[in-house]
Design a protein around this motif. Structure first.
Motif, PDB file in Angstrom:
ATOM      1  N   THR A 143       6.350   1.465   0.957  1.00 18.86           N
ATOM      2  CA  THR A 143       7.583   1.294   1.203  1.00 18.86           C
ATOM      3  C   THR A 143       8.285   1.728   0.837  1.00 18.86           C
ATOM      4  O   THR A 143       9.536   2.236   0.438  1.00 18.86           O
ATOM      5  N   LEU A 144       8.322   1.231  -0.634  1.00 25.03           N
ATOM      6  CA  LEU A 144       9.388   0.823  -2.294  1.00 25.03           C
ATOM      7  C   LEU A 144       9.117   2.618  -2.635  1.00 25.03           C
ATOM      8  O   LEU A 144      10.130   2.609  -2.942  1.00 25.03           O
ATOM      9  N   ASP A 145       7.737   2.734  -2.663  1.00 21.56           N
ATOM     10  CA  ASP A 145       7.540   4.507  -2.805  1.00 21.56           C
ATOM     11  C   ASP A 145       8.274   5.369  -1.924  1.00 21.56           C
ATOM     12  O   ASP A 145       9.123   6.401  -2.688  1.00 21.56           O
ATOM     13  N   ALA A 146       8.189   4.832  -0.404  1.00 16.36           N
ATOM     14  CA  ALA A 146       9.046   6.053   0.214  1.00 16.36           C
ATOM     15  C   ALA A 146      10.528   5.857   0.307  1.00 16.36           C
ATOM     16  O   ALA A 146      10.732   7.086   0.325  1.00 16.36           O
ATOM     17  N   PHE A 147      10.813   4.989  -0.293  1.00 15.52           N
ATOM     18  CA  PHE A 147      12.044   4.618  -0.464  1.00 15.52           C
ATOM     19  C   PHE A 147      13.152   5.830  -1.990  1.00 15.52           C
ATOM     20  O   PHE A 147      13.819   6.438  -1.776  1.00 15.52           O
ATOM     21  N   GLU A 148      12.140   5.466  -2.489  1.00 19.05           N
ATOM     22  CA  GLU A 148      12.494   5.653  -3.707  1.00 19.05           C
ATOM     23  C   GLU A 148      12.361   7.867  -3.419  1.00 19.05           C
ATOM     24  O   GLU A 148      13.384   8.537  -3.854  1.00 19.05           O
ATOM     25  N   GLN A 149      11.826   8.358  -2.656  1.00 15.56           N
ATOM     26  CA  GLN A 149      11.748   9.660  -2.390  1.00 15.56           C
ATOM     27  C   GLN A 149      12.593   9.947  -1.409  1.00 15.56           C
ATOM     28  O   GLN A 149      12.843  11.292  -1.710  1.00 15.56           O
ATOM     29  N   GLU A 179      -4.993   7.918   0.282  1.00 15.32           N
ATOM     30  CA  GLU A 179      -6.112   8.716  -0.870  1.00 15.32           C
ATOM     31  C   GLU A 179      -5.795   8.842  -2.168  1.00 15.32           C
ATOM     32  O   GLU A 179      -5.617   8.736  -3.129  1.00 15.32           O
ATOM     33  N   GLY A 180      -4.331   9.079  -2.107  1.00 13.19           N
ATOM     34  CA  GLY A 180      -3.202   9.946  -3.090  1.00 13.19           C
ATOM     35  C   GLY A 180      -2.871   7.816  -3.836  1.00 13.19           C
ATOM     36  O   GLY A 180      -2.672   7.965  -4.978  1.00 13.19           O
ATOM     37  N   VAL A 181      -2.545   6.925  -2.787  1.00 16.62           N
ATOM     38  CA  VAL A 181      -2.129   5.673  -3.019  1.00 16.62           C
ATOM     39  C   VAL A 181      -3.357   4.785  -3.859  1.00 16.62           C
ATOM     40  O   VAL A 181      -3.791   4.748  -4.446  1.00 16.62           O
ATOM     41  N   ALA A 182      -4.866   5.524  -2.891  1.00 22.74           N
ATOM     42  CA  ALA A 182      -5.833   4.517  -4.142  1.00 22.74           C
ATOM     43  C   ALA A 182      -5.963   5.272  -5.532  1.00 22.74           C
ATOM     44  O   ALA A 182      -6.566   4.909  -6.139  1.00 22.74           O
ATOM     45  N   ALA A 183      -6.073   6.766  -5.481  1.00 22.63           N
ATOM     46  CA  ALA A 183      -5.811   7.448  -6.583  1.00 22.63           C
ATOM     47  C   ALA A 183      -4.625   7.941  -8.094  1.00 22.63           C
ATOM     48  O   ALA A 183      -5.009   7.843  -8.789  1.00 22.63           O
ATOM     49  N   GLY A 184      -4.208   6.715  -7.172  1.00 28.90           N
ATOM     50  CA  GLY A 184      -2.607   6.621  -7.859  1.00 28.90           C
ATOM     51  C   GLY A 184      -1.478   7.836  -8.223  1.00 28.90           C
ATOM     52  O   GLY A 184      -1.183   7.928  -9.322  1.00 28.90           O
ATOM     53  N   GLN A 185      -2.018   8.761  -7.565  1.00 33.07           N
ATOM     54  CA  GLN A 185      -1.106   9.894  -7.411  1.00 33.07           C
ATOM     55  C   GLN A 185      -0.942  10.467  -5.946  1.00 33.07           C
ATOM     56  O   GLN A 185      -2.014  10.979  -5.536  1.00 33.07           O
ATOM     57  N   PRO A 186       0.145  10.389  -5.685  1.00 24.68           N
ATOM     58  CA  PRO A 186       1.005  11.075  -4.532  1.00 24.68           C
ATOM     59  C   PRO A 186       0.734  11.946  -4.353  1.00 24.68           C
ATOM     60  O   PRO A 186       0.519  12.882  -4.896  1.00 24.68           O
ATOM     61  N   GLU A 187       0.303  12.213  -3.395  1.00 21.80           N
ATOM     62  CA  GLU A 187      -0.260  13.473  -2.391  1.00 21.80           C
ATOM     63  C   GLU A 187       0.801  13.851  -1.248  1.00 21.80           C
ATOM     64  O   GLU A 187       0.550  13.100  -0.264  1.00 21.80           O
ATOM     65  N   ASP A 188       0.935  15.096  -0.958  1.00 19.17           N
ATOM     66  CA  ASP A 188       1.728  15.548  -0.339  1.00 19.17           C
ATOM     67  C   ASP A 188       0.645  15.481   1.278  1.00 19.17           C
ATOM     68  O   ASP A 188      -0.542  16.134   1.114  1.00 19.17           O
ATOM     69  N   VAL A 189       1.450  15.994   2.236  1.00 20.21           N
ATOM     70  CA  VAL A 189       0.703  16.096   3.780  1.00 20.21           C
ATOM     71  C   VAL A 189      -0.056  17.216   3.299  1.00 20.21           C
ATOM     72  O   VAL A 189       0.998  18.193   3.377  1.00 20.21           O
TER      73      VAL A 189
END
Length: 561
Positions: free
Chosen positions: A332-338, A521-531
């Motif tokens: 949720t914190l990352d989502a608000f940043e976006q 998968e992006g969260v687990a890898a530490g690399q945000p991935e778009d849908v």
């Protein structure tokens, strides 16, 4: 309609349309109150008239608390309007009360229930600034003397200390230390000796400005031993049981803040024209909307399933609760940043129709550190991983369907019966394996298979961990294993919700699950991935439809005012 759903509708009706400028519980009133570092009077009055604190009292004691998932969903109506109102006026009392429900005597439980049913508050005085989340190191002391307890010390940054009618203290009762060195005490404020008890000036905060954070300093104030909650020395054990509920429920309630942030952002881009077209049609904007919608759905799926697990899988709460707090807070914190990037300069507005966005963006921050910090959550999960890997992840029983089906029958909540550690029991992750027994749509199968393979790798890595790897000084690589476990649990929750959704429901479609698993998968890898692009359109269409129908963007798609 069930009683709880009728109450949800009644609460929405009482709180009214948050976008109505004349509504005393609406966003305009919330922003005005926030400037004064208060909660809106109209909102507080509406909640008192509704009897909101009765929702935190078990049914056996005259209240309305029967199911944790229902409590979470009802409280989202409050948090989506004003998180300060949700925490400061409501759920902060839950933090103290759950300890009473877990370990209190019949008289303590009855007295606390009567207090809350009358609309009065309970404060939870555990933390000390010098020790942060390490509550086992508290210095506030309750020294046994002649059949009584002498209190000395200081508690800080505690919600509602100055206006609570009872306080639950965590105090050191054995100066030698160890797991049995702390106890809990329930102390009514009416009997405080003001010559020996001093309330500290209010602590001011950047976010949650309407929440009254206070402190207390006690100098040789004496209470009877019947103030103890449970036996002497069981304070930490009680907290480890009781806070499984709050560490699931309160982050799950906070997803309503993301619902509001997403809704305000959507309204902004639907009204704004850029480069000769609606801002909502710009590719970057559409992708951010779809990403955030997927994030909201996966967080609510995880939070809701974990809330039901307190009833159906009570032996696993010690692993699930910190995992929920860690993952929901981070996503949720990352989502608000976006979303703030899409809002642009409107993100900084403290007034106007979009002004509530900046408040939500500030108020969401304590989700990452309040009650327990995300780093401490990983420290709570980590020591349980080796035994989970050896006893459960290779051959666990399938997760019960009741975890995933709204309003399915659940066993009664038994807080005293919750386990301090999971003991190697985790049925939720097996929802991943069960999904492949069905006719899985082609876009989903590789995503689920990768999750299953990831669990196999996690199992091997965790089974080989040594005791020296599991301390607070664990390496980054070892702590990453705990973080990966949280994403696996969230993925299993999402898969279970999808498998058990009614055929005509949006949640029964693979689009949102493809998006959610991709995001995880992006969260687990530490690399945000778009849908993925091939599901983005379906998510945006559903989002626009829900906005037009004024229903929640979360799991329930419940009618909002």
């Amino acid at each position: 309609m069930s009683d709880v759903h009728a109450r949800m509708e009644a609460l929405e009706e009482r709180l009214g349309d948050p976008f109505d400028a004349a509504n005393g519980a609406g966003f305009a009133a919330v922003l005005t109150a926030d400037e004064r570092e208060e909660v809106p009077v109209g909102g507080a009055s509406a909640l008192d008239e509704f009897g909101i604190l009765s929702e935190f009292v078990p049914g056996a004691l005259g209240g309305r608390l029967e199911r944790v998932d229902h409590l979470v969903e009802l409280m989202r109506s409050v948090y989506r309007r004003d998180p300060s109102l949700g925490l400061g006026h409501c759920s902060s009392s839950l933090l103290g009360a759950v300890n009473v429900w877990t370990a209190g005597s019949p008289e303590q439980r009855r007295d606390t229930a009567e207090l809350l049913l009358a609309g009065n508050k309970v404060s939870c005085a555990f933390h000390e600034l010098a020790h942060g989340n390490d509550i086992g190191s508290v210095e506030f002391a309750a020294t046994p003397a002649d059949g009584r307890l002498v209190l000395n010390g200081r508690k800080e940054s505690i919600t509602n200390l100055d206006r609570a009618d009872a306080m639950v203290f965590l105090a050191r009762t054995d100066p030698s230390g160890g797991p049995r060195s702390c106890s809990q005490l329930l102390v009514p404020t009416a009997g405080l000796d003001r010559d020996r008890v001093r309330f500290l000036p209010r602590f001011r905060s950047v976010g949650m400005r309407g929440v009254r954070l206070g402190g207390i300093e006690v100098d040789s104030f004496t209470v009877d031993e019947d103030a103890l909650l449970g036996a002497l020395g069981t304070g930490l054990e009680t907290a480890n049981r009781a806070f499984q509920l709050t560490r699931i429920a309160m982050p799950a309630m906070s997803t309503a803040m993301l619902d509001t942030g997403l809704r305000v952002t959507l309204h902004h881009v639907r009204e704004r024209r850029l480069y000769g077209r609606d801002a909502a049609s710009i590719p970057m904007v559409r992708t951010t909307l779809a990403n955030t919608f997927a994030d909201l759905l996966l967080c609510e799926a995880f939070g809701t399933v974990a809330a039901r697990s307190l009833h159906a899988l009570p032996e696993s709460g010690s692993a699930y609760a910190p995992a929920v707090k860690y993952l929901i807070a981070g996503v949720t914190l990352d989502a608000f940043e976006q979303l703030s990037l899409v809002m642009g300069s409107e993100f900084y507005r403290r007034d106007g129709q979009h002004g509530v966005f900046q408040k939500m963006a500030r108020d969401i921050k304590p989700v990452g550190f309040g009650h327990i910090a995300r780093a401490a959550c990983l420290s709570a999960v980590l020591p349980q991983l080796p035994v989970l890997a050896r006893r459960s992840w290779r051959d666990a029983a399938p997760a019960p369907a009741a975890l995933f089906v709204p309003d399915a029958e659940l066993p009664p909540l038994d807080l005293p019966g919750l386990r301090v550690t999971a003991g190697g029991k985790d049925g939720l992750v097996m929802a991943l394996n069960a999904a492949l027994d069905d006719d899985v749509p082609a876009p989903l199968r590789p995503l689920i298979e990768r999750q299953i393979q990831g669990m196999r790798e996690l199992t091997e890595a965790c089974a080989g961990l040594k005791p020296r790897d599991l301390s607070i000084a664990a390496t980054v690589e070892v702590r990453d294993l705990a973080a990966r476990y949280t994403t696996a649990l969230a993925a299993a929750a999402c898969v279970g919700v999808w498998r058990h959704a009614p055929g005509d429901d949006f949640l029964a479609r693979p689009d949102w699950l493809v998006a959610a698993l991709t995001r995880l998968e992006g969260v687990a890898a530490g690399q945000p991935e778009d849908v993925p692009a091939d599901v983005e359109g379906a998510l945006v269409d559903e989002l626009l439809s829900r906005d037009d129908r004024t229903v929640s963007f979360g799991l329930s798609a419940r009618q909002y005012r």
